[in-house]
Motif scaffolding. Structure first.
Motif, PDB file in Angstrom:
ATOM      1  N   ALA A 126     -10.719   1.613  79.251  1.00 20.76           N
ATOM      2  CA  ALA A 126     -10.096   1.213  80.510  1.00 20.76           C
ATOM      3  C   ALA A 126      -9.783   2.419  81.378  1.00 20.76           C
ATOM      4  O   ALA A 126      -9.353   2.257  82.528  1.00 20.76           O
ATOM      5  N   ALA A 127      -9.988   3.624  80.858  1.00 21.95           N
ATOM      6  CA  ALA A 127      -9.735   4.831  81.637  1.00 21.95           C
ATOM      7  C   ALA A 127     -10.631   4.842  82.873  1.00 21.95           C
ATOM      8  O   ALA A 127     -11.773   4.389  82.824  1.00 21.95           O
ATOM      9  N   PRO A 128     -10.156   5.378  83.994  1.00 26.69           N
ATOM     10  CA  PRO A 128     -10.964   5.359  85.217  1.00 26.69           C
ATOM     11  C   PRO A 128     -12.059   6.416  85.252  1.00 26.69           C
ATOM     12  O   PRO A 128     -13.047   6.241  85.970  1.00 26.69           O
ATOM     13  N   SER A 129     -11.887   7.488  84.481  1.00 22.27           N
ATOM     14  CA  SER A 129     -12.802   8.616  84.606  1.00 22.27           C
ATOM     15  C   SER A 129     -13.128   9.219  83.255  1.00 22.27           C
ATOM     16  O   SER A 129     -12.319   9.161  82.320  1.00 22.27           O
ATOM     17  N   GLY A 130     -14.310   9.797  83.143  1.00 19.85           N
ATOM     18  CA  GLY A 130     -14.738  10.432  81.896  1.00 19.85           C
ATOM     19  C   GLY A 130     -16.242  10.625  81.923  1.00 19.85           C
ATOM     20  O   GLY A 130     -16.852  10.805  82.982  1.00 19.85           O
ATOM     21  N   THR A 131     -16.846  10.545  80.757  1.00 20.85           N
ATOM     22  CA  THR A 131     -18.292  10.739  80.626  1.00 20.85           C
ATOM     23  C   THR A 131     -18.874   9.639  79.762  1.00 20.85           C
ATOM     24  O   THR A 131     -18.271   9.250  78.755  1.00 20.85           O
ATOM     25  N   VAL A 132     -20.037   9.147  80.151  1.00 21.76           N
ATOM     26  CA  VAL A 132     -20.731   8.154  79.335  1.00 21.76           C
ATOM     27  C   VAL A 132     -22.100   8.688  78.969  1.00 21.76           C
ATOM     28  O   VAL A 132     -22.815   9.242  79.812  1.00 21.76           O
ATOM     29  N   LEU A 133     -22.436   8.563  77.701  1.00 27.82           N
ATOM     30  CA  LEU A 133     -23.778   8.869  77.211  1.00 27.82           C
ATOM     31  C   LEU A 133     -24.461   7.555  76.869  1.00 27.82           C
ATOM     32  O   LEU A 133     -23.950   6.782  76.063  1.00 27.82           O
ATOM     33  N   ILE A 134     -25.598   7.303  77.485  1.00 28.38           N
ATOM     34  CA  ILE A 134     -26.397   6.130  77.155  1.00 28.38           C
ATOM     35  C   ILE A 134     -27.666   6.615  76.480  1.00 28.38           C
ATOM     36  O   ILE A 134     -28.457   7.349  77.076  1.00 28.38           O
ATOM     37  N   ALA A 135     -27.845   6.235  75.236  1.00 29.04           N
ATOM     38  CA  ALA A 135     -29.049   6.622  74.495  1.00 29.04           C
ATOM     39  C   ALA A 135     -29.609   5.402  73.798  1.00 29.04           C
ATOM     40  O   ALA A 135     -29.029   4.898  72.833  1.00 29.04           O
ATOM     41  N   GLY A 136     -30.725   4.929  74.319  1.00 28.98           N
ATOM     42  CA  GLY A 136     -31.466   3.837  73.713  1.00 28.98           C
ATOM     43  C   GLY A 136     -32.932   4.225  73.769  1.00 28.98           C
ATOM     44  O   GLY A 136     -33.328   5.218  73.189  1.00 28.98           O
ATOM     45  N   THR A 137     -33.726   3.478  74.519  1.00 27.76           N
ATOM     46  CA  THR A 137     -35.110   3.894  74.746  1.00 27.76           C
ATOM     47  C   THR A 137     -35.134   5.240  75.462  1.00 27.76           C
ATOM     48  O   THR A 137     -35.911   6.137  75.132  1.00 27.76           O
ATOM     49  N   GLY A 138     -34.280   5.402  76.480  1.00 25.45           N
ATOM     50  CA  GLY A 138     -34.117   6.665  77.191  1.00 25.45           C
ATOM     51  C   GLY A 138     -32.768   7.275  76.869  1.00 25.45           C
ATOM     52  O   GLY A 138     -32.043   6.788  75.995  1.00 25.45           O
ATOM     53  N   ALA A 139     -32.422   8.343  77.581  1.00 27.08           N
ATOM     54  CA  ALA A 139     -31.137   8.998  77.324  1.00 27.08           C
ATOM     55  C   ALA A 139     -30.638   9.684  78.587  1.00 27.08           C
ATOM     56  O   ALA A 139     -31.397  10.371  79.277  1.00 27.08           O
ATOM     57  N   ILE A 140     -29.348   9.487  78.872  1.00 23.34           N
ATOM     58  CA  ILE A 140     -28.714  10.129  80.022  1.00 23.34           C
ATOM     59  C   ILE A 140     -27.224  10.249  79.758  1.00 23.34           C
ATOM     60  O   ILE A 140     -26.614   9.368  79.147  1.00 23.34           O
ATOM     61  N   ALA A 141     -26.651  11.351  80.192  1.00 21.49           N
ATOM     62  CA  ALA A 141     -25.196  11.515  80.210  1.00 21.49           C
ATOM     63  C   ALA A 141     -24.781  11.649  81.667  1.00 21.49           C
ATOM     64  O   ALA A 141     -25.421  12.369  82.439  1.00 21.49           O
ATOM     65  N   THR A 142     -23.730  10.948  82.050  1.00 19.02           N
ATOM     66  CA  THR A 142     -23.290  11.005  83.441  1.00 19.02           C
ATOM     67  C   THR A 142     -21.778  10.909  83.523  1.00 19.02           C
ATOM     68  O   THR A 142     -21.126  10.306  82.663  1.00 19.02           O
ATOM     69  N   ALA A 143     -21.229  11.530  84.548  1.00 21.36           N
ATOM     70  CA  ALA A 143     -19.784  11.527  84.747  1.00 21.36           C
ATOM     71  C   ALA A 143     -19.369  10.303  85.555  1.00 21.36           C
ATOM     72  O   ALA A 143     -20.092   9.853  86.450  1.00 21.36           O
ATOM     73  N   ILE A 144     -18.196   9.784  85.225  1.00 23.70           N
ATOM     74  CA  ILE A 144     -17.608   8.648  85.928  1.00 23.70           C
ATOM     75  C   ILE A 144     -16.264   9.084  86.503  1.00 23.70           C
ATOM     76  O   ILE A 144     -15.433   9.651  85.787  1.00 23.70           O
ATOM     77  N   ASP A 145     -16.055   8.848  87.777  1.00 26.64           N
ATOM     78  CA  ASP A 145     -14.781   9.123  88.433  1.00 26.64           C
ATOM     79  C   ASP A 145     -14.306   7.847  89.116  1.00 26.64           C
ATOM     80  O   ASP A 145     -14.996   7.295  89.976  1.00 26.64           O
ATOM     81  N   ASP A 146     -13.129   7.398  88.723  1.00 31.19           N
ATOM     82  CA  ASP A 146     -12.517   6.205  89.310  1.00 31.19           C
ATOM     83  C   ASP A 146     -13.475   5.020  89.293  1.00 31.19           C
ATOM     84  O   ASP A 146     -13.681   4.331  90.302  1.00 31.19           O
ATOM     85  N   HIS A 147     -14.080   4.786  88.133  1.00 33.66           N
ATOM     86  CA  HIS A 147     -14.984   3.651  87.915  1.00 33.66           C
ATOM     87  C   HIS A 147     -16.215   3.691  88.816  1.00 33.66           C
ATOM     88  O   HIS A 147     -16.802   2.646  89.130  1.00 33.66           O
ATOM     89  N   ARG A 148     -16.636   4.878  89.198  1.00 37.54           N
ATOM     90  CA  ARG A 148     -17.842   5.050  89.997  1.00 37.54           C
ATOM     91  C   ARG A 148     -18.626   6.253  89.499  1.00 37.54           C
ATOM     92  O   ARG A 148     -18.072   7.147  88.867  1.00 37.54           O
ATOM     93  N   LEU A 149     -19.923   6.268  89.797  1.00 42.14           N
ATOM     94  CA  LEU A 149     -20.717   7.439  89.457  1.00 42.14           C
ATOM     95  C   LEU A 149     -20.172   8.649  90.187  1.00 42.14           C
ATOM     96  O   LEU A 149     -19.877   8.593  91.381  1.00 42.14           O
ATOM     97  N   ALA A 150     -20.059   9.766  89.451  1.00 41.08           N
ATOM     98  CA  ALA A 150     -19.485  10.971  90.045  1.00 41.08           C
ATOM     99  C   ALA A 150     -20.540  11.915  90.597  1.00 41.08           C
ATOM    100  O   ALA A 150     -20.210  12.918  91.224  1.00 41.08           O
TER     101      ALA A 150
END
Length: 334
Positions: A126-150
């Motif tokens: 539920a935190a508004p900001s941080g980092t998400v790593l998505i790794a499935g078929t592809g892979a990407i890490a991206t920053a999130i600020d206030d529930h939006r792409l940073a």
């Protein structure tokens, strides 16, 4: 679709819809504001890049229709759909691609489209900001600020240019290891045996050229189908597979560290490799714990529920109520 006037305060019996639209499947869930799951829908992939606009719209519409069989459209207060490439989602006439879906479903509530990474992050915390790593078929890490792409990302460049540590990467490396074994310049083992068997018809003897031709005859991204052979063999103690798992985890951890600059913010692991109960996920968690013992890491299991919680934020303002609701919508997974 937006509302011009302020909406009345929601009732607990009102509900929201969350959609997690990916290249493989489209998932929809309806949850009321007391946290009760009312209905769910599932259909084929809804990413227009991989399926085309018409198929994407049809699959999203089908999944929503499954939900609205048992949930009246007028009960729905807000909708959030997570999907890749949201800046390009318009039809040939310039109309937002999915607007006809909402109209035909009878939905008159506000609808928000967000990046799939935003939904994945919300599915983990539920935190508004941080980092998400998505790794499935592809892979990407991206920053999130206030529930939006940073705007800060690492990898996600696709099979030709990156996606290091992804299912595609594991599959490619597994086939390469198998070719080296057949050419007598690399070790064998259960993983290599399983890959060779999968690529060699029963009427043929294993041969390097035949395997190369088999792989080259289909879309490169389909190499990801060999990733489960790697994770299974690694779980059984195959050193060749274990080495690939370690390398994959190293790539993914590196992507996180390039993006995650504030140790007080959480990290969310998502996707079949990073978010599932896999050797890759275990290695990533272990490495992050060793390097940053105080780092909070969550797993995103249910992207559609994360999208539904984001929809609830559109109609509720009390922060404590939303925090408690997140615990009900998407129970913590670590």
């Amino acid at each position: 679709m937006t509302a011009a006037a302020k909406l009345p305060e929601p009732a607990a019996t009102d509900c929201v819809l969350g959609l997690d639209v990916g290249g493989t499947s489209t998932r929809v869930v309806a949850i009321d504001l007391a946290g009760n799951r009312l209905a769910s829908g599932h259909s084929g992939g809804g990413n227009p890049v991989s399926h085309g606009a018409a198929n994407s719209v049809r699959n999203v519409s089908d999944a929503i229709a499954q939900v609205l069989v048992s949930v009246a459209p007028e009960r729905v207060r807000a909708v959030v759909m997570g999907i890749a490439g949201i800046t390009n989602l318009r039809n040939d006439a310039g109309e937002p691609m999915f607007d006809p879906v909402w109209r035909e479903a009878g939905l008159t509530c506000p609808v928000r489209l967000v990046a799939d990474a935003v939904v994945a992050f919300a599915a983990g915390t539920a935190a508004p900001s941080g980092t998400v790593l998505i790794a499935g078929t592809g892979a990407i890490a991206t920053a999130i600020d206030d529930h939006r792409l940073a705007g800060r990302r690492s990898d996600g460049y696709g099979w030709l240019l990156g996606d290091l540590g992804s299912g595609f990467w594991l599959g490619r490396e597994a086939v390469s290891a198998s070719l080296r074994y057949l050419d007598d310049i690399g070790p064998g083992g259960p993983m290599v045996d399983s890959v060779i068997k999968a690529l060699t018809p029963q009427s043929h003897s294993p041969a390097t050229n035949h395997i190369i031709q088999e792989v080259m005859s289909v879309e490169p991204v389909r190499l990801s189908r060999f990733a489960p052979l790697v994770t299974q063999a690694a779980g059984d103690g195959d050193p060749v597979a274990e080495n690939l798992i370690s390398q994959a985890a190293g790539h993914l951890v590196r992507s996180i560290e390039l993006i995650h600059t504030d140790p007080a913010r959480p990290v969310v692991l998502a996707g079949s490799l990073a978010g599932g109960d896999t050797p890759v996920s275990h290695k990533v968690l272990s490495a992050l714990s060793a390097r940053q013992p105080d780092l909070v890491v969550h797993k995103a299991i249910d992207g559609a529920a994360g999208a539904a919680w984001l929809a609830a934020r559109m109609v509720m303002s009390d922060a404590e109520s939303l925090r408690r609701l997140h615990e009900v919508f998407v129970p913590a997974r670590t």
